[in-house]
Design a protein around this motif. Structure first.
Motif, PDB file in Angstrom:
ATOM      1  N   ARG A   1     -13.143   4.684 -14.311  1.00 46.27           N
ATOM      2  CA  ARG A   1     -13.257   4.010 -13.030  1.00 46.27           C
ATOM      3  C   ARG A   1     -12.273   2.850 -12.951  1.00 46.27           C
ATOM      4  NH1 ARG A   1     -19.608   2.856 -12.523  1.00 46.27           N
ATOM      5  NH2 ARG A   1     -19.056   1.582 -14.303  1.00 46.27           N
ATOM      6  N   ALA A   2     -12.066   2.397 -11.725  1.00 48.38           N
ATOM      7  CA  ALA A   2     -11.227   1.229 -11.471  1.00 48.38           C
ATOM      8  C   ALA A   2     -11.845   0.457 -10.312  1.00 48.38           C
ATOM      9  CB  ALA A   2      -9.796   1.642 -11.140  1.00 48.38           C
ATOM     10  N   VAL A   3     -11.363  -0.772 -10.132  1.00 48.67           N
ATOM     11  CA  VAL A   3     -11.854  -1.649  -9.077  1.00 48.67           C
ATOM     12  C   VAL A   3     -10.684  -2.002  -8.172  1.00 48.67           C
ATOM     13  CG1 VAL A   3     -12.890  -3.892  -8.587  1.00 48.67           C
ATOM     14  CG2 VAL A   3     -13.622  -2.599 -10.604  1.00 48.67           C
ATOM     15  N   ILE A   4     -10.892  -1.866  -6.869  1.00 53.20           N
ATOM     16  CA  ILE A   4      -9.902  -2.288  -5.873  1.00 53.20           C
ATOM     17  C   ILE A   4     -10.481  -3.485  -5.136  1.00 53.20           C
ATOM     18  CG2 ILE A   4      -8.690  -1.700  -3.733  1.00 53.20           C
ATOM     19  CD1 ILE A   4      -8.771   1.233  -4.630  1.00 53.20           C
ATOM     20  N   SER A   5      -9.690  -4.548  -5.017  1.00 51.66           N
ATOM     21  CA  SER A   5     -10.103  -5.703  -4.215  1.00 51.66           C
ATOM     22  C   SER A   5      -9.137  -5.866  -3.051  1.00 51.66           C
ATOM     23  CB  SER A   5     -10.148  -6.975  -5.059  1.00 51.66           C
ATOM     24  OG  SER A   5      -8.869  -7.286  -5.558  1.00 51.66           O
TER      25      SER A   5
ATOM     26  N   THR B   1      -0.540   2.809 -12.299  1.00 56.19           N
ATOM     27  CA  THR B   1       0.536   1.903 -11.868  1.00 56.19           C
ATOM     28  C   THR B   1       1.129   2.360 -10.537  1.00 56.19           C
ATOM     29  OG1 THR B   1       2.105   3.135 -13.244  1.00 56.19           O
ATOM     30  CG2 THR B   1       1.147   1.134 -14.195  1.00 56.19           C
ATOM     31  N   GLY B   2       1.210   3.669 -10.331  1.00 53.52           N
ATOM     32  CA  GLY B   2       1.693   4.203  -9.062  1.00 53.52           C
ATOM     33  C   GLY B   2       0.731   3.875  -7.926  1.00 53.52           C
ATOM     34  N   LEU B   3      -0.567   3.986  -8.197  1.00 55.83           N
ATOM     35  CA  LEU B   3      -1.562   3.621  -7.190  1.00 55.83           C
ATOM     36  C   LEU B   3      -1.452   2.140  -6.859  1.00 55.83           C
ATOM     37  CD1 LEU B   3      -4.000   4.304  -5.404  1.00 55.83           C
ATOM     38  CD2 LEU B   3      -5.456   3.750  -7.387  1.00 55.83           C
ATOM     39  N   ALA B   4      -1.283   1.315  -7.876  1.00 60.29           N
ATOM     40  CA  ALA B   4      -1.140  -0.121  -7.652  1.00 60.29           C
ATOM     41  C   ALA B   4       0.059  -0.405  -6.748  1.00 60.29           C
ATOM     42  CB  ALA B   4      -0.999  -0.852  -8.984  1.00 60.29           C
ATOM     43  N   ASP B   5       1.152   0.286  -6.984  1.00 63.10           N
ATOM     44  CA  ASP B   5       2.346   0.110  -6.139  1.00 63.10           C
ATOM     45  C   ASP B   5       2.081   0.550  -4.702  1.00 63.10           C
ATOM     46  OD1 ASP B   5       3.731  -0.834  -8.345  1.00 63.10           O
ATOM     47  OD2 ASP B   5       4.769   1.074  -8.733  1.00 63.10           O
ATOM     48  N   ARG B   6       1.410   1.687  -4.533  1.00 64.49           N
ATOM     49  CA  ARG B   6       1.104   2.194  -3.184  1.00 64.49           C
ATOM     50  C   ARG B   6       0.187   1.222  -2.435  1.00 64.49           C
ATOM     51  NH1 ARG B   6       4.292   6.802  -2.122  1.00 64.49           N
ATOM     52  NH2 ARG B   6       4.384   7.960  -4.058  1.00 64.49           N
ATOM     53  N   LEU B   7      -0.831   0.707  -3.137  1.00 65.98           N
ATOM     54  CA  LEU B   7      -1.752  -0.228  -2.492  1.00 65.98           C
ATOM     55  C   LEU B   7      -1.080  -1.565  -2.206  1.00 65.98           C
ATOM     56  CD1 LEU B   7      -5.070   0.550  -4.413  1.00 65.98           C
ATOM     57  CD2 LEU B   7      -4.434   1.248  -2.091  1.00 65.98           C
ATOM     58  N   ASP B   8      -0.170  -1.972  -3.078  1.00 65.35           N
ATOM     59  CA  ASP B   8       0.584  -3.208  -2.829  1.00 65.35           C
ATOM     60  C   ASP B   8       1.430  -3.055  -1.567  1.00 65.35           C
ATOM     61  OD1 ASP B   8       1.339  -5.878  -3.664  1.00 65.35           O
ATOM     62  OD2 ASP B   8       3.297  -5.028  -4.170  1.00 65.35           O
ATOM     63  N   ALA B   9       2.065  -1.897  -1.407  1.00 60.01           N
ATOM     64  CA  ALA B   9       2.869  -1.636  -0.206  1.00 60.01           C
ATOM     65  C   ALA B   9       1.991  -1.588   1.044  1.00 60.01           C
ATOM     66  CB  ALA B   9       3.646  -0.323  -0.371  1.00 60.01           C
ATOM     67  N   LEU B  10       0.826  -0.962   0.933  1.00 57.70           N
ATOM     68  CA  LEU B  10      -0.113  -0.927   2.054  1.00 57.70           C
ATOM     69  C   LEU B  10      -0.545  -2.342   2.419  1.00 57.70           C
ATOM     70  CD1 LEU B  10      -1.916   0.686   4.032  1.00 57.70           C
ATOM     71  CD2 LEU B  10      -3.636   0.761   2.195  1.00 57.70           C
ATOM     72  N   GLY B  11      -0.818  -3.147   1.397  1.00 61.52           N
ATOM     73  CA  GLY B  11      -1.203  -4.531   1.632  1.00 61.52           C
ATOM     74  C   GLY B  11      -0.111  -5.315   2.341  1.00 61.52           C
ATOM     75  N   ALA B  12       1.128  -5.124   1.930  1.00 63.31           N
ATOM     76  CA  ALA B  12       2.242  -5.812   2.581  1.00 63.31           C
ATOM     77  C   ALA B  12       2.359  -5.391   4.040  1.00 63.31           C
ATOM     78  CB  ALA B  12       3.540  -5.520   1.829  1.00 63.31           C
ATOM     79  N   GLU B  13       2.171  -4.102   4.287  1.00 64.14           N
ATOM     80  CA  GLU B  13       2.255  -3.570   5.651  1.00 64.14           C
ATOM     81  C   GLU B  13       1.157  -4.151   6.546  1.00 64.14           C
ATOM     82  OE1 GLU B  13       0.942   0.648   7.531  1.00 64.14           O
ATOM     83  OE2 GLU B  13       2.307   0.751   5.818  1.00 64.14           O
ATOM     84  N   LYS B  14      -0.043  -4.301   5.985  1.00 70.68           N
ATOM     85  CA  LYS B  14      -1.185  -4.767   6.769  1.00 70.68           C
ATOM     86  C   LYS B  14      -1.477  -6.251   6.579  1.00 70.68           C
ATOM     87  CE  LYS B  14      -3.404  -0.447   7.574  1.00 70.68           C
ATOM     88  NZ  LYS B  14      -3.148  -0.477   8.988  1.00 70.68           N
ATOM     89  N   ARG B  15      -0.607  -6.933   5.839  1.00 71.60           N
ATOM     90  CA  ARG B  15      -0.757  -8.372   5.575  1.00 71.60           C
ATOM     91  C   ARG B  15      -2.074  -8.673   4.858  1.00 71.60           C
ATOM     92  NH1 ARG B  15       1.318 -11.622  10.682  1.00 71.60           N
ATOM     93  NH2 ARG B  15       2.102 -13.006   9.081  1.00 71.60           N
TER      94      ARG B  15
ATOM     95  N   LEU C   1     -10.821  -0.551   5.873  1.00 73.00           N
ATOM     96  CA  LEU C   1     -11.544   0.368   4.993  1.00 73.00           C
ATOM     97  C   LEU C   1     -10.969   1.775   5.089  1.00 73.00           C
ATOM     98  CD1 LEU C   1     -13.848   1.102   3.080  1.00 73.00           C
ATOM     99  CD2 LEU C   1     -15.335   1.289   5.062  1.00 73.00           C
ATOM    100  N   ALA C   2     -10.677   2.219   6.295  1.00 73.73           N
ATOM    101  CA  ALA C   2     -10.113   3.566   6.493  1.00 73.73           C
ATOM    102  C   ALA C   2      -8.750   3.694   5.835  1.00 73.73           C
ATOM    103  CB  ALA C   2     -10.009   3.870   7.985  1.00 73.73           C
ATOM    104  N   ALA C   3      -7.918   2.670   5.937  1.00 71.38           N
ATOM    105  CA  ALA C   3      -6.574   2.729   5.353  1.00 71.38           C
ATOM    106  C   ALA C   3      -6.628   2.798   3.829  1.00 71.38           C
ATOM    107  CB  ALA C   3      -5.752   1.523   5.805  1.00 71.38           C
ATOM    108  N   VAL C   4      -7.469   1.958   3.223  1.00 69.33           N
ATOM    109  CA  VAL C   4      -7.543   1.930   1.757  1.00 69.33           C
ATOM    110  C   VAL C   4      -8.199   3.199   1.225  1.00 69.33           C
ATOM    111  CG1 VAL C   4      -8.425   0.683  -0.255  1.00 69.33           C
ATOM    112  CG2 VAL C   4      -7.540  -0.602   1.703  1.00 69.33           C
TER     113      VAL C   4
END
Length: 89
Positions: A2-6, A58-72, A16-19
């Motif tokens: 498992r992993a945790v996303i914040s 690490t790839g997921l982290a990069d994808r979520l980081d990019a999503l975060g940047a896009e959605k501020r 929620l839908a985007a993540v």
């Protein structure tokens, strides 16, 4: 495994839908979610099952980081072992 996303940031429609949609792309199952709105700030923690994940963490982290940047938003992912070690010190 498992992993945790914040997720932290200004509240907007569709966070929620985007993540969770990004997780679904890589066969990641969201097993638990807690979220709150603190005044105008959105705070969410997701527990995800990464056993069948089709991308490296690490790839997921990069994808979520990019999503975060896009959605501020600040979006971070951490393997459960690291999360547990940090909270047992």
């Amino acid at each position: 495994m498992r992993a945790v996303i914040s997720v932290i940031g200004r509240d907007t429609v569709g966070i929620l839908a985007a993540v969770s949609g990004e997780c679904a792309k890589y066969n990641i199952n969201v097993t638990d979610v807690t979220q709150s709105i603190l005044q105008d700030m959105f705070v969410m923690v997701m527990l995800i099952d990464i056993t069948e994940m089709t991308i490296p963490l690490t790839g997921l982290a990069d994808r979520l980081d990019a999503l975060g940047a896009e959605k501020r938003l600040s979006i971070r992912v951490m393997h459960e072992d690291i999360f547990n070690a940090m909270h047992n010190i």
